[in-house]
Design an enzyme around this catalytic site. Sequence first.
Site, PDB file in Angstrom:
ATOM      1  CD  GLN A 252      -3.095  -0.589   0.000  1.00 48.05           C
ATOM      2  OE1 GLN A 252      -3.162   0.555  -0.451  1.00 48.05           O
ATOM      3  NE2 GLN A 252      -3.884  -1.565  -0.441  1.00 48.05           N
TER       4      GLN A 252
ATOM      5  CG  ASP B  67      -3.388  -4.560  10.444  1.00 46.26           C
ATOM      6  OD1 ASP B  67      -3.441  -3.351  10.199  1.00 46.26           O
ATOM      7  OD2 ASP B  67      -4.092  -5.410   9.853  1.00 46.26           O
TER       8      ASP B  67
ATOM      9  CG  HIS C  21      -7.410  -3.002   8.457  1.00 44.76           C
ATOM     10  ND1 HIS C  21      -8.769  -3.165   8.373  1.00 44.76           N
ATOM     11  CD2 HIS C  21      -6.935  -4.106   9.106  1.00 44.76           C
ATOM     12  CE1 HIS C  21      -9.110  -4.320   8.930  1.00 44.76           C
ATOM     13  NE2 HIS C  21      -8.012  -4.894   9.380  1.00 44.76           N
TER      14      HIS C  21
ATOM     15  CB  SER D 102     -22.729 -24.835 -19.893  1.00 44.88           C
ATOM     16  OG  SER D 102     -22.391 -25.533 -18.703  1.00 44.88           O
TER      17      SER D 102
END
Length: 341
Positions: free
Chosen positions: A30, A85, A110, A254
Amino acid sequence: MKDLKIYLDSDINTNLIKTKKIAIIGFGSQGYGQGLNLKDAGCNVFFGLRQGGVSDTKAKDYGLKTMSIAEAVKQADVVQILIPDEIQAEVYKAEIEPNLHAGQYLMFSHGFNIHYGFIKAPENINVIMVAPKAPGHTVRNEYKEGRGVPSLIAVYQDCSGDAKDIALSYASAIGSGKTGIIETTFKEETETDLFGEQTVLCGGCSSLIKAAFETLVEAGYSPYMAYFEVCHELKLIVDLIYEGGIEDMHYSISNNAEYGDLTRGRKLINADVKTEMKNILADIQNGKYAEEFMKEMSSGGENFAKLRAESRVHLIEKIGNEIRSSFNWNKAGKLIDKTRN
């Protein structure tokens, strides 16, 4: 359920973030993606990194300005914490908190450490979140292609009165204003993010793939065929769902495949599975998972390392590596170069 509000560049003061000095703490996925996007957007961005470390070298290779974490925090208006974290609270206490000053914007991608109380910011500090809904390498690649990934924003503390505007402007600068920005809360983002990772995106998906692979191989089928059927082709199905939802996927496959989906899927993912999902969610909501994770990481991560090692030697990894190295897809233009980002 409240109406969904999606913010685009036309709703945002896109220049607001360009009036601020932005310190990115960390240069992982990040940090790489957000930081380079901010630089290209014309923002005043620099990086707080361990000087001389691997991340510092990588950042400098891109021509980015780096300094110690403490110095970066002192100089910044916005401090975006993008380190893992499990070490955020320790680094915050030692190098970030002592250098904060009133009115700064402390930002996260976060909500984990704020929501569970591992980090407690002073009342005179704005606390906000900008969470791109993609890995940092995708954040960067989409920006370079003239697009962007959606982002979530949240405000936990707003002592300056403009925290939401700053979050929106930052999200716009990393490209999210081209696709959409949604407002949430630290609690909602954290708990839904962990739940999604554990039950579907990572834990559920990888365990389902391995179990299906093992079932076919144990029944005598070629592991190469098993890999193609339960792992390789998953991307093709997910791309259809990503683009147009489950119904578009049903439209494309399908009748045989759709009938198998609608009649057998519910036998596999049944009430017992949903009960276990509720147990997982409860552990996230009550903080049990967060405590377990932080205890594991702070004690050296012995069990984590064992689980990682077991996953790496699974037969599906050997077969997958062999297949991928034998075909020409997925070689050119890879998003991740571990030596550079």
